[in-house]
Design an enzyme around this catalytic site. Structure first.
Site, PDB file in Angstrom:
ATOM      1  N   ARG A   1     -11.831  38.872  -9.742  1.00 13.26           N
ATOM      2  CA  ARG A   1     -10.981  38.096 -10.663  1.00 13.26           C
ATOM      3  C   ARG A   1      -9.965  38.996 -11.379  1.00 13.26           C
ATOM      4  NH1 ARG A   1     -13.360  34.691  -8.281  1.00 13.26           N
ATOM      5  NH2 ARG A   1     -14.136  32.708  -9.071  1.00 13.26           N
TER       6      ARG A   1
ATOM      7  N   SER B   1     -14.036  28.027 -14.046  1.00 18.40           N
ATOM      8  CA  SER B   1     -15.011  28.876 -14.760  1.00 18.40           C
ATOM      9  C   SER B   1     -14.343  29.440 -16.003  1.00 18.40           C
ATOM     10  CB  SER B   1     -15.452  30.041 -13.876  1.00 18.40           C
ATOM     11  OG  SER B   1     -16.084  29.565 -12.722  1.00 18.40           O
TER      12      SER B   1
ATOM     13  N   GLU C   1     -12.396  34.054 -18.735  1.00 19.15           N
ATOM     14  CA  GLU C   1     -11.602  34.157 -17.509  1.00 19.15           C
ATOM     15  C   GLU C   1     -10.160  33.683 -17.692  1.00 19.15           C
ATOM     16  OE1 GLU C   1     -11.397  31.958 -13.823  1.00 19.15           O
ATOM     17  OE2 GLU C   1     -13.133  33.128 -13.188  1.00 19.15           O
TER      18      GLU C   1
END
Ligand code: EPU
Length: 341
Positions: A165, A239, A335
């Site tokens: 990520r 998420s 995130e």
């Protein structure tokens, strides 16, 4: 000539569905427009947000300065041989639409990333990943506008510094590059990637032993639809926290204390924990705080039931983070990007 839209409503352009107003907004269709817009941004010293699909952003009610979205469209094959093809795609294309198009073209590698919301241009920023595959696995190179050098640059996979990520665009040089086109290296022969247990089990349950590309794509869509809220129906940004990585030592201690802990081996000496499990165990799944809450089927997803805002969501996220820290001594990292930061 470019014409900024003043006091633009971006409520439909952020997947959390927050009511957001941008001081000025422009969708650029070509590089000439992009250059003109950036000149104006620079001359006026406006804060600038480059908006993709808005699916990984927590936006405040009012965005001062400028917001630009990249409209560059098109999918074309640059080179192909018996085994693989290089495909170039405009940053403004919808990601899921692109994955579907590749399926029709018989080009493989991105099936496991079906149904991820957002644009192609946003995909490299956080190296999107799901069901055992990440963008970096099929990435070839990209064309971006470098705001520091004021020129177009070509960046390869190494330049982009992809991680879990993460990428150059997210953590090393945020705001410096505007991704314009992305190139992928894809296979002409399908090889299923079934390392992710939930995917393998789903196919097995349907009696599919040797899945084809369409079947994997379909299975990924079905799993996602069963677990994740559709942003147009329930506002969300996927998420909300990354899965935290801990040392083997910390993992061992946690496992002793919580034998049911869900974790996966990561780099040697490290383990990745399922943040959804931690949040679930801390009692947050399905919890609502006014208009915002924790999704009832997947604790890692925070939702806006309608009428929520960034402040409410960040307050809830802070409470979740504190309680996970207290119970497991693990710190969760958000995130999505919060803008303005
Ligand atoms: N779990 C729970 N309770 C929950 C949620 C999860 O106990 O409420 C446990 C379950 O044991 C489950 C495990 O956690 O098996 C993992 O859950 P899941 O398979 O749903 O995956 P995840 O780790 O929560 C990651 C990505 C997703 C991606 C899926 C599938 C991150 C931060 N998230 O989620 O990506 O779709 O794997 O590969 O890495 C996104 O980034 O926006 C995103 C949706």
């Amino acid at each position: 000539m470019i014409v900024w839209q003043k006091e633009a409503d971006l409520t439909r352009q952020n997947s959390l569905g927050f009511s957001v107003c941008a001081e000025r907004y422009l969708k650029v269709e070509d590089l000439e427009q992009l250059r003109l817009a950036l000149d104006e941004v620079k001359a006026n010293n406006w804060p600038l947000l480059i908006l993709g699909g808005g699916s990984n952003l927590v936006l405040a009610d009012y965005l001062p300065g400028a917001v630009i979205s990249v409209g560059c469209q098109g999918v074309r094959v640059l080179a192909d041989d018996e085994d693989q093809a290089i495909v170039e795609v405009g940053a403004g294309e919808n990601w899921h639409g692109f994955v579907g198009k590749l399926l029709e073209m018989g080009l493989h590698g991105l099936e496991n990333l079906a149904l991820i919301p957002g644009s192609v241009g946003a995909a490299p920023v956080q190296n999107i990943g799901a069901y055992g595959v990440e963008l970096a696995d099929c990435f070839h190179s990209l064309t971006a506008y470098d705001r520091e050098q004021d020129e177009l640059v070509q960046l390869n996979a190494e330049d982009c510094r992809f991680g879990y990520r993460d990428s150059l665009f997210k953590s090393v040089a945020p705001g410096r590059y505007i991704i314009w086109q992305v190139r992928f290296s894809l296979r002409t022969v399908f090889q299923p990637r079934l390392e992710y247990k939930a995917l393998a089990n789903h196919l097995k349950a349907e009696g599919i032993g040797q899945p084809g590309a369409q079947q994997v794509y379909q299975a990924v869509c079905e799993i996602r639809n069963s677990k994740l809220p559709v942003p147009t129906l329930i506002g969300n940004a996927g998420s909300f926290f990354e899965n935290p990585v801990v040392t083997a030592e910390q993992h061992e201690q946690l496992k002793l204390q919580f034998p049911e802990l869900v974790s996966y081996p990561d780099q040697p000496g490290f383990y990745k924990l399922a943040a959804g499990w931690l949040i679930d165990q801390a009692g947050w799944k399905g919890h609502n705080a006014g208009a915002v809450g924790v999704y009832e089927k997947q604790a890692l997803v925070l939702v806006n039931h309608g009428g929520g805002d960034a402040q409410q969501l960040l307050q809830l996220a802070g409470q979740i983070r504190d309680s996970v820290q207290k119970k497991f001594a693990v710190s969760l990292k958000m995130e999505p990007r919060v803008y303005p930061g």
